[in-house]
Design a protein around this motif. Structure first.
Motif, PDB file in Angstrom:
ATOM      1  N   ASN A   1       0.846  -1.192   0.000  1.00  0.00           N
ATOM      2  CA  ASN A   1       0.000   0.000   0.000  1.00  0.00           C
ATOM      3  C   ASN A   1       0.883   1.244   0.000  1.00  0.00           C
ATOM      4  N   VAL A   2       1.697   1.355  -1.042  1.00  0.00           N
ATOM      5  CA  VAL A   2       2.735   2.384  -1.141  1.00  0.00           C
ATOM      6  C   VAL A   2       2.175   3.781  -0.898  1.00  0.00           C
ATOM      7  N   PHE A   3       0.994   4.069  -1.452  1.00  0.00           N
ATOM      8  CA  PHE A   3       0.422   5.413  -1.360  1.00  0.00           C
ATOM      9  C   PHE A   3      -0.524   5.564  -0.166  1.00  0.00           C
ATOM     10  N   ASP A   4      -0.474   4.598   0.764  1.00  0.00           N
ATOM     11  CA  ASP A   4      -1.249   4.652   1.998  1.00  0.00           C
ATOM     12  C   ASP A   4      -2.732   4.912   1.722  1.00  0.00           C
ATOM     13  N   LYS A   5      -3.296   4.129   0.794  1.00  0.00           N
ATOM     14  CA  LYS A   5      -4.701   4.278   0.426  1.00  0.00           C
ATOM     15  C   LYS A   5      -5.595   3.946   1.618  1.00  0.00           C
ATOM     16  N   LYS A   6      -6.572   4.807   1.890  1.00  0.00           N
ATOM     17  CA  LYS A   6      -7.517   4.582   2.981  1.00  0.00           C
ATOM     18  C   LYS A   6      -8.793   3.959   2.424  1.00  0.00           C
ATOM     19  N   TYR A   7      -9.098   2.745   2.872  1.00  0.00           N
ATOM     20  CA  TYR A   7     -10.310   2.051   2.455  1.00  0.00           C
ATOM     21  C   TYR A   7     -10.720   1.094   3.565  1.00  0.00           C
ATOM     22  N   ASP A   8     -11.855   0.409   3.399  1.00  0.00           N
ATOM     23  CA  ASP A   8     -12.395  -0.451   4.446  1.00  0.00           C
ATOM     24  C   ASP A   8     -12.465  -1.898   3.980  1.00  0.00           C
ATOM     25  N   GLU A   9     -12.072  -2.823   4.866  1.00  0.00           N
ATOM     26  CA  GLU A   9     -12.178  -4.246   4.572  1.00  0.00           C
ATOM     27  C   GLU A   9     -13.602  -4.756   4.775  1.00  0.00           C
ATOM     28  N   TYR A  10     -14.390  -4.024   5.552  1.00  0.00           N
ATOM     29  CA  TYR A  10     -15.745  -4.475   5.878  1.00  0.00           C
ATOM     30  C   TYR A  10     -16.624  -3.259   6.118  1.00  0.00           C
ATOM     31  N   THR A  11     -17.856  -3.321   5.645  1.00  0.00           N
ATOM     32  CA  THR A  11     -18.856  -2.303   5.960  1.00  0.00           C
ATOM     33  C   THR A  11     -20.189  -2.999   6.182  1.00  0.00           C
ATOM     34  N   GLY A  12     -20.829  -2.714   7.313  1.00  0.00           N
ATOM     35  CA  GLY A  12     -22.121  -3.307   7.628  1.00  0.00           C
ATOM     36  C   GLY A  12     -22.975  -2.323   8.399  1.00  0.00           C
ATOM     37  N   TYR A  13     -24.150  -2.758   8.818  1.00  0.00           N
ATOM     38  CA  TYR A  13     -25.101  -1.874   9.494  1.00  0.00           C
ATOM     39  C   TYR A  13     -25.706  -2.632  10.663  1.00  0.00           C
ATOM     40  N   TRP A  14     -25.375  -2.201  11.875  1.00  0.00           N
ATOM     41  CA  TRP A  14     -25.923  -2.837  13.053  1.00  0.00           C
ATOM     42  C   TRP A  14     -25.836  -1.890  14.234  1.00  0.00           C
ATOM     43  N   ASP A  15     -26.268  -2.334  15.406  1.00  0.00           N
ATOM     44  CA  ASP A  15     -26.376  -1.453  16.561  1.00  0.00           C
ATOM     45  C   ASP A  15     -25.050  -1.308  17.290  1.00  0.00           C
ATOM     46  N   ASP A  16     -24.873  -0.127  17.910  1.00  0.00           N
ATOM     47  CA  ASP A  16     -23.727   0.087  18.777  1.00  0.00           C
ATOM     48  C   ASP A  16     -24.158   0.946  19.961  1.00  0.00           C
ATOM     49  N   THR A  17     -23.288   1.032  20.954  1.00  0.00           N
ATOM     50  CA  THR A  17     -23.595   1.817  22.153  1.00  0.00           C
ATOM     51  C   THR A  17     -22.449   2.777  22.445  1.00  0.00           C
ATOM     52  N   TYR A  18     -21.897   3.392  21.415  1.00  0.00           N
ATOM     53  CA  TYR A  18     -20.738   4.255  21.609  1.00  0.00           C
ATOM     54  C   TYR A  18     -21.098   5.604  22.227  1.00  0.00           C
ATOM     55  N   GLU A  19     -22.295   6.104  21.986  1.00  0.00           N
ATOM     56  CA  GLU A  19     -22.691   7.407  22.484  1.00  0.00           C
ATOM     57  C   GLU A  19     -23.704   7.255  23.612  1.00  0.00           C
ATOM     58  N   ASN A  20     -23.352   7.737  24.804  1.00  0.00           N
ATOM     59  CA  ASN A  20     -24.251   7.759  25.952  1.00  0.00           C
ATOM     60  C   ASN A  20     -24.788   6.371  26.309  1.00  0.00           C
ATOM     61  N   ASN A  21     -24.085   5.339  25.897  1.00  0.00           N
ATOM     62  CA  ASN A  21     -24.473   3.959  26.194  1.00  0.00           C
ATOM     63  C   ASN A  21     -25.874   3.622  25.684  1.00  0.00           C
ATOM     64  N   GLU A  22     -26.318   4.337  24.647  1.00  0.00           N
ATOM     65  CA  GLU A  22     -27.616   4.081  24.044  1.00  0.00           C
ATOM     66  C   GLU A  22     -27.440   3.282  22.761  1.00  0.00           C
ATOM     67  N   THR A  23     -28.349   2.355  22.534  1.00  0.00           N
ATOM     68  CA  THR A  23     -28.277   1.537  21.329  1.00  0.00           C
ATOM     69  C   THR A  23     -28.751   2.340  20.127  1.00  0.00           C
ATOM     70  N   ILE A  24     -27.869   2.498  19.156  1.00  0.00           N
ATOM     71  CA  ILE A  24     -28.175   3.236  17.931  1.00  0.00           C
ATOM     72  C   ILE A  24     -27.755   2.372  16.751  1.00  0.00           C
ATOM     73  N   PHE A  25     -28.619   2.253  15.753  1.00  0.00           N
ATOM     74  CA  PHE A  25     -28.263   1.499  14.558  1.00  0.00           C
ATOM     75  C   PHE A  25     -27.569   2.436  13.569  1.00  0.00           C
ATOM     76  N   ARG A  26     -26.393   2.027  13.110  1.00  0.00           N
ATOM     77  CA  ARG A  26     -25.638   2.846  12.168  1.00  0.00           C
ATOM     78  C   ARG A  26     -24.632   1.963  11.418  1.00  0.00           C
ATOM     79  N   ARG A  27     -24.051   2.511  10.369  1.00  0.00           N
ATOM     80  CA  ARG A  27     -23.067   1.760   9.595  1.00  0.00           C
ATOM     81  C   ARG A  27     -21.788   1.599  10.399  1.00  0.00           C
TER      82      ARG A  27
END
Length: 669
Positions: free
Chosen positions: A625-651
């Motif tokens: 990855n000579v040019f340090d390309k930024k990309y994703d190995e995986y993308t999905g959509y499900w719930d997380d609790t990163y903000e205020n410990n509340e369940t939010i569905f997001r990518r």
């Protein structure tokens, strides 16, 4: 897709077709192939679009793992994900590679996790057969077969090597192998490998230790070979995170998932020539793995479960006419998922307020297969017919998880599948350097032992049946080796991890019938000391009926393009560069295609160098990855609790590794 990229790749491939022919390079067509029959044949006489990567090619590429080795092979998508390697052959989705594409190690079906940490220094060759292998191996070969053939003990008085690698993210690998001839007929070899890396994301850690013993006894008309491997692995892996996390710091792991594994792998093979016309092959494998999970509350590892796999194959090849023969065989496999602590009692059902009597126990899958393959040669034509019968029986306990039906959790259940595979092919050897083939195959896949116990409705899944028609061509034209194929795949009752309409939650589900139409072109052109390589892979994929009719298969790009060059200054000094492009695709769980092709396409470029001294010392370097390309190995959509410990569905995103460098050194006796 970027039209300029496509046009450039097509022009590049076309240019490769204009130069004077040199028969010295016909070895590409005469290369030995083992995986299609378990007996030796060659590329030209095999009705499949085969790719072969040798140990010499692996060494000169300075590859550090299977992703580096396989990512430029046409028809394959290969990626790193959470410390493991994921394969996709012809659009069957790399995230489910262990279900839809067969990975074999010395002819034994294995998991991608098992081979992901196999030291590439142990590999003799890798054979990739897209769309092939269903007669010989049966279940899960619908995408094709990647057969990794490890090195066998050499018939020398003594030999050996020591090697080391250092690189980005504190990558450190050291290893050695040593072999000797104990008697006129007995050869042995020992090997050790120690790999450590901090990983690319903050706090990640990957450690692997492998010890191997190999022995071979030479018979008058055959051989007996034994291989044993003991591995110990420890992983601290980042998870998929929302974009606002990864945009702020792509190396933010979200949180770390920790695990430990310890495994023992035993392999025994017997090969014997009864006569000039009859060969016998029998081999077996016993693999066991202890899995340790991590308890965040106690901050300790605990024994979670064991996995056991048993495999036995017997086959006989008999030649009844010159260049005509048949192969008869049978195989048996057993998958076992074994909870370390089995108990029964009044327990709470995960994800609910329901309490019931729950029992834990082993979940198993037993499969017996019988197959026959006949190859008849008439003049310049080769005709192949194959048939296989499989019987799979399951005995399992429903997992205590919120995705399961509460009434079934903790209960014992059974399931049974009977399936047939067929193959018809014609291969026309129209010249000394060229061949064209037409094949029809019907292959299948059934749930794994773990998959069937994991989510509701698994016992009602229909087997996934796939019919494929493929037309291919191989030739040498003007110092250029060309391999091209086009295919049509119709899959009935494709099994997918999806959210079905009748209830929420990701489960294993028959999403309906699907079709894939594809084209693969590979060209390798030789100009004195320069070798140019290029490939084009195109795949149209669509769900043709059911609840997701007219949708495209998630996480599968339509286009893959590669281009590369190797310049050999001498036999011992070379440099190479490889360019890889994937087009955009849909999120892994977006079966309805409601979010559009939101996974961006990307292109990466790698450089490698190899230098070997006359005294057996060699050096390698690889800049990925000579040019340090930024990309994703995986993308999905499900719930997380990163903000205020509340369940939010997001990518959710799993960011790919950025620029890395690896330097290696090896000394051979």
């Amino acid at each position: 897709m970027n039209t300029k990229l496509l046009l450039g790749a097509i022009i590049f491939c076309s240019i490769n077709l204009h130069a004077e022919q040199n028969s010295n390079y016909n070895f590409k067509l005469e290369e030995t192939v083992i995986s299609t029959e378990n007996f030796e044949t060659n590329v030209r006489e095999t009705a499949a679009n085969i790719s072969i990567i040798t140990s010499e090619e692996i060494e000169k590429s300075a590859a550090k793992d299977f992703v580096d080795v396989l990512k430029n092979v046409p028809g394959i998508s290969v990626k790193r994900y959470a410390g493991t390697v994921k394969f996709d052959i012809r659009g069957l989705n790399s995230m489910y590679s262990d279900r839809n594409s067969l990975i074999t190690l010395d002819g034994v079906p294995v998991s991608s996790n098992q081979v992901g940490n196999l030291p590439i220094e142990s590999i003799e060759r890798i054979e990739v057969i897209p769309g092939g292998g269903g007669i010989l191996y049966g279940d899960k070969a619908i995408g094709g077969v990647i057969n990794i053939i490890t090195k066998s003990p050499e018939n020398k008085q003594y030999y050996g090597s020591v090697y080391t690698n250092y690189g980005s993210n504190n990558l450190r690998k050291v290893g050695f192998d040593y072999g000797t001839k104990l008697t006129e007929n007995l050869i042995t070899e020992v090997e050790y490998n120690d790999y450590n890396s901090d990983g690319w994301r903050h706090g990640e850690k990957f450690e692997t230790k492998d010890a191997r013993f190999k022995g071979k006894y030479l018979l008058e008309n055959g051989e007996i070979e034994y291989k044993y491997t003991h591995s110990e692995d420890e992983y601290y892996k980042g998870i998929a995170v929302p974009r606002y996390v990864s945009d702020n710091d792509r190396k933010d792991p979200g949180r770390l998932s920790k695990s430990k594994e310890k495994s023992n792998d035993n392999y025994l093979k017997w090969k014997y020539n009864l006569s000039n016309d009859t060969e016998i092959l029998m081999y077996g494998n016993y693999y066991e793995r202890e899995n340790e999970a991590f308890n965040r509350k106690t901050d300790e590892f605990y024994r979670d479960s064991d996995d056991v796999r048993k495999y036995l194959k017997f086959q006989m090849k008999h030649s009844y006419l010159p260049k005509s023969y048949f192969i008869l065989g049978t195989d048996y496999s057993r998958e076992e998922y074994k909870p370390y602590s089995t108990s029964e009692g009044y327990k709470q059902i995960s994800g609910s307020n329901i309490y019931k009597w729950v029992k834990d126990g082993d979940s198993t899958k037993d499969n017996v297969g019988i197959f026959v393959l006949n190859k008849y040669t008439y003049d310049k034509f080769e005709f192949t017919q194959g048939a296989r019968y499989d019987n799979a029986e399951y005995d399992f306990y429903w997992r205590n998880g919120k995705l399961n039906d509460p009434e079934k959790i903790g209960e014992n259940d059974t399931a049974k599948y009977e399936n047939y595979s067929f193959e018809l092919s014609a291969n026309y050897l129209y010249s000394e350097t060229g061949s064209a083939y037409l094949t029809y195959t019907r292959f299948f896949r059934t749930p794994t032992a773990t998959e069937i116990r994991y989510t509701r409705n698994s016992e009602t899944l229909n087997p996934q049946i796939q019919d494929t028609i493929e037309l291919g061509w191989k030739e040498f034209i003007a110092d250029t080796y060309i391999s091209a194929s086009t295919f049509y795949k119709l899959t009935n009752d494709e099994i997918y991890s999806a959210i079905p309409p009748e209830f929420s939650g990701m489960v294993n589900y028959n999403i309906g019938n699907t079709e894939r139409i594809g084209f693969e072109l590979y060209a390798e052109h030789y100009i004195n000391k320069l070798t140019l390589k290029s490939s084009i892979t195109y795949l149209h994929h669509e769900i043709v009926d059911g609840n997701y009719e007219s949708s495209h298969i998630p996480s599968v790009p339509n286009w893959k393009l590669t281009a590369g060059a190797v310049y050999n200054f001498t036999n011992n000094l070379s440099v190479s560069g490889d360019w890889l492009y994937y087009s955009k695709s849909y999120d892994l769980d977006d079966l309805e295609n409601v979010r559009g092709e939101s996974v961006s396409g990307y292109a990466t470029f790698d450089l490698a160098a190899y230098y070997k001294l006359q005294n057996g010392l060699s050096f390698t370097a690889r800049l990925e990855n000579v040019f340090d390309k930024k990309y994703d190995e995986y993308t999905g959509y499900w719930d997380d609790t990163y903000e205020n410990n509340e369940t939010i569905f997001r990518r959710q995103y799993y960011p790919a590794i950025g620029r890395t460098i690896t330097i290696g050194m090896k000394y051979e006796l």
